[in-house]
Scaffold this motif. Sequence first.
Motif, short mmCIF file in Angstrom:
data_model
loop_
_atom_site.label_atom_id
_atom_site.label_comp_id
_atom_site.label_asym_id
_atom_site.label_seq_id
_atom_site.Cartn_x
_atom_site.Cartn_y
_atom_site.Cartn_z
N VAL A 118 0.84 -1.20 0.00
CA VAL A 118 0.00 0.00 0.00
C VAL A 118 0.87 1.25 0.00
O VAL A 118 0.61 2.21 -0.74
N VAL A 119 1.92 1.25 0.80
CA VAL A 119 2.84 2.40 0.84
C VAL A 119 3.56 2.55 -0.50
O VAL A 119 3.76 3.68 -0.99
N ALA A 120 3.93 1.45 -1.12
CA ALA A 120 4.61 1.51 -2.42
C ALA A 120 3.71 2.13 -3.48
O ALA A 120 4.18 2.84 -4.37
N GLN A 121 2.41 1.86 -3.41
CA GLN A 121 1.49 2.44 -4.39
C GLN A 121 1.35 3.94 -4.20
O GLN A 121 1.24 4.68 -5.18
N HIS A 122 1.36 4.40 -2.96
CA HIS A 122 1.22 5.82 -2.66
C HIS A 122 2.38 6.26 -1.76
O HIS A 122 2.21 6.41 -0.55
N PRO A 123 3.58 6.42 -2.32
CA PRO A 123 4.74 6.77 -1.49
C PRO A 123 4.62 8.12 -0.80
O PRO A 123 5.31 8.38 0.18
N ASP A 124 3.72 8.99 -1.32
CA ASP A 124 3.54 10.28 -0.67
C ASP A 124 2.55 10.20 0.48
O ASP A 124 2.35 11.18 1.21
N GLU A 125 1.91 9.03 0.65
CA GLU A 125 0.96 8.87 1.74
C GLU A 125 1.71 8.47 3.01
O GLU A 125 2.68 7.71 2.98
N THR A 126 1.29 8.99 4.14
CA THR A 126 1.94 8.68 5.39
C THR A 126 1.66 7.26 5.81
O THR A 126 0.72 6.61 5.35
N TYR A 127 2.49 6.78 6.71
CA TYR A 127 2.28 5.43 7.23
C TYR A 127 0.92 5.29 7.89
O TYR A 127 0.21 4.31 7.68
N ARG A 128 0.55 6.30 8.67
CA ARG A 128 -0.74 6.24 9.36
C ARG A 128 -1.89 6.23 8.36
O ARG A 128 -2.90 5.57 8.56
N GLY A 129 -1.76 6.99 7.27
CA GLY A 129 -2.80 7.01 6.26
C GLY A 129 -2.95 5.65 5.58
O GLY A 129 -4.06 5.18 5.35
N ALA A 130 -1.82 5.00 5.27
CA ALA A 130 -1.87 3.68 4.64
C ALA A 130 -2.47 2.66 5.60
O ALA A 130 -3.29 1.82 5.21
N LEU A 131 -2.07 2.72 6.87
CA LEU A 131 -2.60 1.79 7.86
C LEU A 131 -4.09 1.99 8.05
O LEU A 131 -4.86 1.02 8.17
N LYS A 132 -4.53 3.24 8.06
CA LYS A 132 -5.95 3.54 8.23
C LYS A 132 -6.76 3.01 7.05
O LYS A 132 -7.84 2.42 7.23
N SER A 133 -6.27 3.17 5.83
CA SER A 133 -7.00 2.70 4.67
C SER A 133 -7.12 1.18 4.68
O SER A 133 -8.16 0.62 4.30
N LEU A 134 -6.08 0.49 5.16
CA LEU A 134 -6.15 -0.96 5.26
C LEU A 134 -7.17 -1.40 6.32
O LEU A 134 -7.92 -2.35 6.13
N GLU A 135 -7.19 -0.68 7.44
CA GLU A 135 -8.15 -1.03 8.50
C GLU A 135 -9.58 -0.85 8.03
O GLU A 135 -10.45 -1.68 8.31
#
Length: 221
Positions: A118-135
């Motif tokens: 998920v982070v690789a797809q959106h490298p400009d997205e923060t870790y918390r944002g990627a984790l939230k989208s997965l949740e």
Amino acid sequence: MAAQSSNARKDQDVWKHLWAMSVPTAVKNFAWRACHEVLPIRVNLKKRKIVEVATCPCYEAAEETLIHAIWACPAAQDVWGSHLSYFHKCSWVVLSFRELFAKGLQFFPREIVELMTVVAQHPDETYRGALKSLEVYRMCKQIEIIRQPSMEQVPHIAAWCPPPQGTVKINYDAALDTQQGYVGVEIVARDHMGISEPCPEIYGASKDYRVHGSSWSCHIQ
């Protein structure tokens, strides 16, 4: 031949784990395209003569290959090292995203590999944002599973209830055709034995109505 067979098994493992990830379909599609090096990074765009230079806009000392944009660029490394402790100061030297994905499967739990993708797809997205989208995605999947009817459940079929003896029960349905200007009504009249009775007289229809047994239609005035 043995080396080719081993590489084929490794590729099969990569595709198997990739499509089995508990992530949105768009993330899986991104990972598949990244493994095949078909994303619109500058090196590919230059080959297609869409851009003139393939230099990385964040680190001008290197070309923007796929693995550089996702992993090797200092700007990308800042993202990986900022909150993802698993990747902090990671010394992996990889030449492709498929190799990066395979190393993740080798060293990390499945959930970390999914977060990495998920982070690789959106490298400009923060870790918390990627984790939230997965949740949020996984929560929706759980709700969808809970709402799915059990295969053992038998669908409820409404049964016709007969009227008291000496009376007639009428069931009807109607449909409206706004384009043709017609309304149609289907009528079924049955006694307590379930025997159909003659269709009742229809009131309120214009003289352009047609009766066919227990159904009729009329033109809307």
